[in-house]
Design a protein around this motif. Sequence first.
Motif, PDB file in Angstrom:
ATOM      1  N   VAL A   1     -88.755 -67.599-138.415  1.00 45.81           N
ATOM      2  CA  VAL A   1     -88.516 -68.527-139.454  1.00 45.81           C
ATOM      3  C   VAL A   1     -88.825 -69.322-139.049  1.00 45.81           C
ATOM      4  O   VAL A   1     -88.606 -70.200-137.920  1.00 45.81           O
ATOM      5  CB  VAL A   1     -86.990 -68.935-140.038  1.00 45.81           C
TER       6      VAL A   1
ATOM      7  N   MET B   1     -91.136 -69.584-144.833  1.00 48.46           N
ATOM      8  CA  MET B   1     -90.365 -68.348-145.060  1.00 48.46           C
ATOM      9  C   MET B   1     -90.004 -68.018-147.179  1.00 48.46           C
ATOM     10  O   MET B   1     -88.752 -68.775-147.215  1.00 48.46           O
ATOM     11  CB  MET B   1     -89.683 -68.030-144.885  1.00 48.46           C
TER      12      MET B   1
ATOM     13  N   GLU C   1     -85.947 -63.078-147.923  1.00 44.14           N
ATOM     14  CA  GLU C   1     -86.967 -62.473-147.136  1.00 44.14           C
ATOM     15  C   GLU C   1     -85.719 -62.830-145.623  1.00 44.14           C
ATOM     16  O   GLU C   1     -85.769 -61.834-144.962  1.00 44.14           O
ATOM     17  CB  GLU C   1     -88.034 -62.748-147.330  1.00 44.14           C
ATOM     18  N   ILE C   2     -85.663 -64.400-145.245  1.00 45.09           N
ATOM     19  CA  ILE C   2     -84.866 -64.423-144.111  1.00 45.09           C
ATOM     20  C   ILE C   2     -84.209 -63.499-144.516  1.00 45.09           C
ATOM     21  O   ILE C   2     -83.557 -63.466-142.613  1.00 45.09           O
ATOM     22  CB  ILE C   2     -85.064 -65.732-144.200  1.00 45.09           C
TER      23      ILE C   2
ATOM     24  N   LYS D   1     -83.904 -59.352-143.196  1.00 44.87           N
ATOM     25  CA  LYS D   1     -84.639 -59.294-142.065  1.00 44.87           C
ATOM     26  C   LYS D   1     -83.446 -59.966-140.716  1.00 44.87           C
ATOM     27  O   LYS D   1     -83.381 -59.734-139.712  1.00 44.87           O
ATOM     28  CB  LYS D   1     -85.783 -60.048-141.995  1.00 44.87           C
ATOM     29  N   TYR D   2     -83.340 -61.518-141.260  1.00 50.02           N
ATOM     30  CA  TYR D   2     -81.979 -61.946-140.755  1.00 50.02           C
ATOM     31  C   TYR D   2     -80.978 -62.193-140.670  1.00 50.02           C
ATOM     32  O   TYR D   2     -80.282 -63.821-141.582  1.00 50.02           O
ATOM     33  CB  TYR D   2     -83.043 -63.309-139.975  1.00 50.02           C
TER      34      TYR D   2
ATOM     35  N   ALA E   1     -78.583 -65.861-140.560  1.00 52.74           N
ATOM     36  CA  ALA E   1     -79.085 -66.640-141.191  1.00 52.74           C
ATOM     37  C   ALA E   1     -78.159 -67.427-141.880  1.00 52.74           C
ATOM     38  O   ALA E   1     -77.729 -68.686-142.430  1.00 52.74           O
ATOM     39  CB  ALA E   1     -80.555 -67.026-141.452  1.00 52.74           C
TER      40      ALA E   1
ATOM     41  N   THR F   1     -89.093 -71.458-150.798  1.00 48.90           N
ATOM     42  CA  THR F   1     -89.236 -71.361-149.548  1.00 48.90           C
ATOM     43  C   THR F   1     -87.969 -71.745-149.099  1.00 48.90           C
ATOM     44  O   THR F   1     -87.412 -72.545-149.756  1.00 48.90           O
ATOM     45  CB  THR F   1     -90.763 -72.044-149.010  1.00 48.90           C
ATOM     46  N   LEU F   2     -87.155 -71.944-147.642  1.00 50.14           N
ATOM     47  CA  LEU F   2     -86.021 -72.447-147.318  1.00 50.14           C
ATOM     48  C   LEU F   2     -86.768 -73.388-146.971  1.00 50.14           C
ATOM     49  O   LEU F   2     -85.550 -74.346-147.402  1.00 50.14           O
ATOM     50  CB  LEU F   2     -86.013 -71.390-145.978  1.00 50.14           C
TER      51      LEU F   2
ATOM     52  N   LEU G   1     -83.985 -75.002-138.909  1.00 53.75           N
ATOM     53  CA  LEU G   1     -84.456 -73.955-138.831  1.00 53.75           C
ATOM     54  C   LEU G   1     -84.201 -73.343-136.992  1.00 53.75           C
ATOM     55  O   LEU G   1     -84.409 -72.357-136.850  1.00 53.75           O
ATOM     56  CB  LEU G   1     -86.032 -74.426-138.456  1.00 53.75           C
TER      57      LEU G   1
ATOM     58  N   ILE H   1     -81.249 -71.250-136.626  1.00 53.80           N
ATOM     59  CA  ILE H   1     -81.517 -70.648-137.400  1.00 53.80           C
ATOM     60  C   ILE H   1     -82.518 -69.664-136.197  1.00 53.80           C
ATOM     61  O   ILE H   1     -81.644 -68.207-135.790  1.00 53.80           O
ATOM     62  CB  ILE H   1     -81.868 -69.968-138.584  1.00 53.80           C
ATOM     63  N   ASN H   2     -82.730 -70.321-135.765  1.00 55.89           N
ATOM     64  CA  ASN H   2     -83.787 -69.743-134.300  1.00 55.89           C
ATOM     65  C   ASN H   2     -83.257 -69.380-133.696  1.00 55.89           C
ATOM     66  O   ASN H   2     -83.394 -68.412-132.533  1.00 55.89           O
ATOM     67  CB  ASN H   2     -85.627 -70.625-133.981  1.00 55.89           C
TER      68      ASN H   2
END
Length: 64
Positions: free
Chosen positions: A2, A6, A10-11, A14-15, A18, A39-40, A55, A58-59
Amino acid sequence: MVTRDMNIMEIVQKYPVAVEVFQRHGLGCVGCMIASGETLGEGIEAHGLDVKLILDEINALIQK
């Protein structure tokens, strides 16, 4: 992975993990109408929070 550029929704699509991070930081991104066009990075900064910190969280969860 991420990134700050983004789209928030959408995040989440997809995830889904998050959402846990958003909630931990008091971000109501999932229920926010603005999230579909933001956006994030924009969303996090609008709340005065640390983009890199969120970030990274999340990642890290995505990699598990």
